[in-house]
Design a protein around this motif. Structure first.
Motif, PDB file in Angstrom:
ATOM      1  N   ALA A  37       0.824  -1.211   0.000  1.00 36.40           N
ATOM      2  CA  ALA A  37       0.000   0.000   0.000  1.00 36.40           C
ATOM      3  C   ALA A  37       0.855   1.257   0.000  1.00 36.40           C
ATOM      4  O   ALA A  37       0.561   2.237  -0.705  1.00 36.40           O
ATOM      5  CB  ALA A  37      -0.927  -0.007   1.210  1.00 36.40           C
ATOM      6  N   VAL A  38       1.931   1.267   0.795  1.00 34.44           N
ATOM      7  CA  VAL A  38       2.822   2.430   0.827  1.00 34.44           C
ATOM      8  C   VAL A  38       3.472   2.636  -0.531  1.00 34.44           C
ATOM      9  O   VAL A  38       3.596   3.774  -1.022  1.00 34.44           O
ATOM     10  CB  VAL A  38       3.875   2.258   1.942  1.00 34.44           C
ATOM     11  CG1 VAL A  38       4.991   3.299   1.791  1.00 34.44           C
ATOM     12  CG2 VAL A  38       3.219   2.380   3.311  1.00 34.44           C
ATOM     13  N   ALA A  39       3.880   1.553  -1.188  1.00 34.96           N
ATOM     14  CA  ALA A  39       4.485   1.674  -2.521  1.00 34.96           C
ATOM     15  C   ALA A  39       3.486   2.255  -3.520  1.00 34.96           C
ATOM     16  O   ALA A  39       3.828   3.122  -4.340  1.00 34.96           O
ATOM     17  CB  ALA A  39       4.986   0.313  -2.990  1.00 34.96           C
ATOM     18  N   GLU A  40       2.241   1.774  -3.464  1.00 35.05           N
ATOM     19  CA  GLU A  40       1.196   2.294  -4.359  1.00 35.05           C
ATOM     20  C   GLU A  40       0.975   3.786  -4.142  1.00 35.05           C
ATOM     21  O   GLU A  40       0.893   4.576  -5.098  1.00 35.05           O
ATOM     22  CB  GLU A  40      -0.116   1.553  -4.116  1.00 35.05           C
ATOM     23  CG  GLU A  40      -0.243   0.241  -4.874  1.00 35.05           C
ATOM     24  CD  GLU A  40      -1.649  -0.322  -4.776  1.00 35.05           C
ATOM     25  OE1 GLU A  40      -2.063  -0.999  -5.737  1.00 35.05           O
ATOM     26  OE2 GLU A  40      -2.326  -0.073  -3.753  1.00 35.05           O
ATOM     27  N   LEU A  41       0.864   4.164  -2.879  1.00 37.13           N
ATOM     28  CA  LEU A  41       0.593   5.563  -2.568  1.00 37.13           C
ATOM     29  C   LEU A  41       1.792   6.443  -2.893  1.00 37.13           C
ATOM     30  O   LEU A  41       1.631   7.592  -3.334  1.00 37.13           O
ATOM     31  CB  LEU A  41       0.192   5.711  -1.101  1.00 37.13           C
ATOM     32  CG  LEU A  41      -1.235   5.259  -0.779  1.00 37.13           C
ATOM     33  CD1 LEU A  41      -1.446   5.171   0.717  1.00 37.13           C
ATOM     34  CD2 LEU A  41      -2.243   6.228  -1.390  1.00 37.13           C
ATOM     35  N   ASP A  42       2.981   5.935  -2.654  1.00 40.45           N
ATOM     36  CA  ASP A  42       4.172   6.700  -3.028  1.00 40.45           C
ATOM     37  C   ASP A  42       4.195   6.944  -4.539  1.00 40.45           C
ATOM     38  O   ASP A  42       4.550   8.038  -5.009  1.00 40.45           O
ATOM     39  CB  ASP A  42       5.438   5.952  -2.598  1.00 40.45           C
ATOM     40  CG  ASP A  42       5.745   6.148  -1.119  1.00 40.45           C
ATOM     41  OD1 ASP A  42       5.265   7.149  -0.551  1.00 40.45           O
ATOM     42  OD2 ASP A  42       6.451   5.299  -0.538  1.00 40.45           O
ATOM     43  N   LYS A  43       3.843   5.929  -5.298  1.00 39.66           N
ATOM     44  CA  LYS A  43       3.818   6.072  -6.754  1.00 39.66           C
ATOM     45  C   LYS A  43       2.743   7.064  -7.185  1.00 39.66           C
ATOM     46  O   LYS A  43       2.958   7.888  -8.089  1.00 39.66           O
ATOM     47  CB  LYS A  43       3.573   4.714  -7.390  1.00 39.66           C
ATOM     48  CG  LYS A  43       3.588   4.741  -8.916  1.00 39.66           C
ATOM     49  CD  LYS A  43       3.377   3.334  -9.479  1.00 39.66           C
ATOM     50  CE  LYS A  43       3.389   3.364 -11.008  1.00 39.66           C
ATOM     51  NZ  LYS A  43       3.177   2.001 -11.578  1.00 39.66           N
ATOM     52  N   LEU A  44       1.580   7.000  -6.539  1.00 42.74           N
ATOM     53  CA  LEU A  44       0.495   7.915  -6.883  1.00 42.74           C
ATOM     54  C   LEU A  44       0.806   9.342  -6.438  1.00 42.74           C
ATOM     55  O   LEU A  44       0.465  10.304  -7.129  1.00 42.74           O
ATOM     56  CB  LEU A  44      -0.804   7.433  -6.237  1.00 42.74           C
ATOM     57  CG  LEU A  44      -2.066   8.241  -6.538  1.00 42.74           C
ATOM     58  CD1 LEU A  44      -2.418   8.149  -8.023  1.00 42.74           C
ATOM     59  CD2 LEU A  44      -3.240   7.748  -5.686  1.00 42.74           C
ATOM     60  N   ALA A  45       1.450   9.481  -5.290  1.00 42.34           N
ATOM     61  CA  ALA A  45       1.822  10.784  -4.741  1.00 42.34           C
ATOM     62  C   ALA A  45       0.640  11.737  -4.679  1.00 42.34           C
ATOM     63  O   ALA A  45       0.647  12.824  -5.276  1.00 42.34           O
ATOM     64  CB  ALA A  45       2.959  11.397  -5.555  1.00 42.34           C
ATOM     65  N   PRO A  46      -0.421  11.400  -3.951  1.00 40.36           N
ATOM     66  CA  PRO A  46      -1.588  12.289  -3.864  1.00 40.36           C
ATOM     67  C   PRO A  46      -1.252  13.575  -3.119  1.00 40.36           C
ATOM     68  O   PRO A  46      -0.397  13.595  -2.235  1.00 40.36           O
ATOM     69  CB  PRO A  46      -2.593  11.444  -3.080  1.00 40.36           C
ATOM     70  CG  PRO A  46      -1.758  10.510  -2.265  1.00 40.36           C
ATOM     71  CD  PRO A  46      -0.562  10.195  -3.105  1.00 40.36           C
ATOM     72  N   GLU A  47      -1.919  14.642  -3.517  1.00 44.24           N
ATOM     73  CA  GLU A  47      -1.696  15.950  -2.903  1.00 44.24           C
ATOM     74  C   GLU A  47      -2.999  16.454  -2.308  1.00 44.24           C
ATOM     75  O   GLU A  47      -4.070  16.210  -2.866  1.00 44.24           O
ATOM     76  CB  GLU A  47      -1.168  16.948  -3.925  1.00 44.24           C
ATOM     77  CG  GLU A  47       0.187  16.561  -4.519  1.00 44.24           C
ATOM     78  CD  GLU A  47       0.660  17.570  -5.555  1.00 44.24           C
ATOM     79  OE1 GLU A  47      -0.082  18.556  -5.771  1.00 44.24           O
ATOM     80  OE2 GLU A  47       1.737  17.371  -6.123  1.00 44.24           O
TER      81      GLU A  47
END
Length: 547
Positions: free
Chosen positions: A191-201
């Motif tokens: 999940a952290v890898a997915e979110l890091d890739k997405l980089a939501p702001e």
């Protein structure tokens, strides 16, 4: 100290007001005169469990009031403070038993529960008798009694127990948290890898949604805006300029009639310029290509899908990512943290064990001193052949240490030793209790001690020895004794006689304070029975030291 006891409509007592004094207070009377009723009444106002119904026949309610003096260091003050009750120098307990079985209790006129009364009673009164299962005969309290005899302060040991428990709790909590984190470790890292890739702001969802809506509208409104822009740029501006030129040429001969029209046209040109600028800005904003709309929609859908996956709002994805990353960081550094917490547990346990061992050593020494003191006390009570032993065994660790303490006795040489409340006979048990209390004198300052026929089954020199030990106890506190022994009664500082009388076919119990003459008669009655002889009076005077 118990100052007064007021009883109204309880059993066979209609109205009774007793004023007790410091020292040795003696209550005597024929069997069945009502001495036990006084104890029932006192136990009732103290919240003890006893008779279910105490209301005198014909009355609507029974009531008992007890007034105690509380010196500054009295243990009852702490109970009052914890219960949120006013702490004063005088404590007034009142309890009412209604004829329908309801009960109400009051402390200094504030309504309280029976539980608070019982908590107070533990610090106010201690009852001893042949069949007493409170206080000294309760094996669970023997350790406390031994510590009281030794005046051993357990503050440091109890603090070490609390520190040990806190350290264990902290370690267990950390271990549970790490175990839970490890169970989800794969998911967390993915999940952290997915979110890091997405980089939501933060706020990104609203911005993307607004831009997407604008692009979707553009296809429908752009053609009209273009036509409007063409009209404003080509037709409208040229027409206004032609009108201005024509009117300006005629204005010289119009005597000012065209000034207003020319001014309006000048303003129109300015407004027309603003309109053209606004239309051009709108066209620029609506100017995009299809791939840009596709890119925005893909980003928006990805952010919202991720938010649904983690059950959070799109704007909270960043915070959620930080939380999961912190969990992983804690997991990665967990081994080091666990080692620190485990070391804290080890240190706390070592500290507790050290203090517990010191307490055990001290208790063993105190047990030997208590056994020796008991041997000295038992001899005058005609129990010189009995052996009292304080036994320490390993118990469950707790705030007061790791020792289990049991008082045992062997009543005859060669007889097996056993628990105090199982080996001794009635008369022996009374004397064991008295000797033990004498050894523990001063352990509970301000306590009123009540001995209910503790001298039953003994007489002569033994009864005199019992009386003298009761007298010794009264030197540092208040002692109330219900007795049938003239030797004990003669040693009292204050003497009351309990007797029954019949009034209008109704049996009532009364308690009368005795002066010197009446006291001689009462002790003579105890010596001789119903017929009091001159020899009995002479013996009574001798016991009273009257010559």
């Amino acid at each position: 100290m118990l100052r007064t006891l007021n009883i109204r409509d309880v059993l066979i007592i209609d109205r009774l007001d007793l004023a007790f004094q410091p020292g040795l207070n003696v209550l005597t009377g024929e069997t069945g005169a009502g001495k036990s009723i006084l104890l029932d009444a006192l136990g009732f106002v103290l919240g003890w469990r006893g008779r279910a119904e105490l209301v005198r026949q014909g009355a609507t309610q029974g009531e008992v009031t007890a007034e105690f003096d509380l010196p500054p260091d009295h243990a009852a003050r702490a109970v009052l403070d914890e219960a949120g009750l006013p702490v004063e120098d005088v404590l007034v307990l009142r309890r009412v038993n209604f004829v329908d079985g309801r009960k109400s209790a009051f402390v200094n006129d504030r309504r309280v529960s029976g539980e608070i009364l019982r908590d107070l009673s533990d610090s106010l009164v201690e009852l001893h008798g042949q069949h007493d299962d409170r206080g000294l005969l309760n094996p669970r309290g023997h350790r406390n009694l031994l510590d009281s005899f030794d005046t051993h302060d357990l503050t440091d040991l109890r603090a070490a127990w609390r520190a040990r428990a806190a350290a264990r709790t902290a370690l267990a909590t950390a271990e549970a948290a790490i175990a839970a984190a490890r169970a989800e470790e794969d998911f967390l890292r993915h999940a952290v890898a997915e979110l890091d890739k997405l980089a939501p702001e933060p706020g990104e969802d609203a911005v993307l949604d607004a831009r997407r809506r604008t692009m979707q509208l553009s296809a429908r409104i752009r053609a009209d805006i273009v036509r409007a822009h063409a009209v404003l740029g080509d037709g409208a501006e040229a027409s206004i300029l032609d009108a201005q030129r024509w009117l300006e040429g005629a204005s010289d001969q119009a005597d000012g009639m065209l000034d207003v029209a020319l001014a309006a046209l000048a303003r129109a040109m300015v407004e027309l310029g603003d309109a053209q600028a606004g239309v051009e800005a709108a066209l620029n904003a609506l100017d995009f290509n299809a791939s840009e709309l596709e890119t925005i929609e893909e980003r928006l859908f990805a952010v919202r899908a991720m938010a649904r996956k983690h059950a959070v709002l799109p704007d909270d994805l960043g915070t959620h990512l930080a939380t999961m990353r912190a969990t992983l960081d804690a997991l990665d550094s967990g081994t080091k943290g666990l080692k620190t917490l485990a070391k804290a547990v080890q240190d706390a346990e070592a500290d507790y064990e050290r203090l517990a061992n010191q307490t055990t050593t001290r208790r063993k020494a105190a047990a030997l001193r208590l056994d020796a003191a008991m041997a000295q006390e038992l001899a005058p009570l005609k129990m010189e052949r009995a052996v009292f032993s304080t036994i320490l065994t390993a118990g469950e660790p707790g705030p007061d240490g790791v020792d289990a303490v049991t008082f045992t006795v062997a009543t005859n040489p060669g007889a097996p030793a056993g628990p105090l409340n199982k080996i001794a006979s009635g008369g022996e048990l009374s004397r064991f209790l008295l000797a033990l209390k004498v050894c523990l004198i001063g352990s509970t300052p301000g306590l009123t001690m009540i001995f209910d026929e503790i001298d039953r089954g003994v007489g002569g020199a033994t009864a005199d020895a019992v009386g003298r030990r009761l007298q010794h106890l009264s030197l540092t506190g208040q002692v109330l004794v219900v007795t049938h022994s003239p030797q004990v009664a003669a040693l009292g500082d204050h003497h009351w006689r309990v007797e029954k009388r019949v009034v209008d076919d109704l049996t009532l119990s009364t308690v009368t304070p005795l002066d010197a003459g009446a006291r001689t008669e009462e002790i003579a009655r105890m010596l001789a029975g119903d017929t009091i002889t001159s020899a009995a009076r002479a013996a009574a005077r001798s016991l009273l030291g009257q010559g």
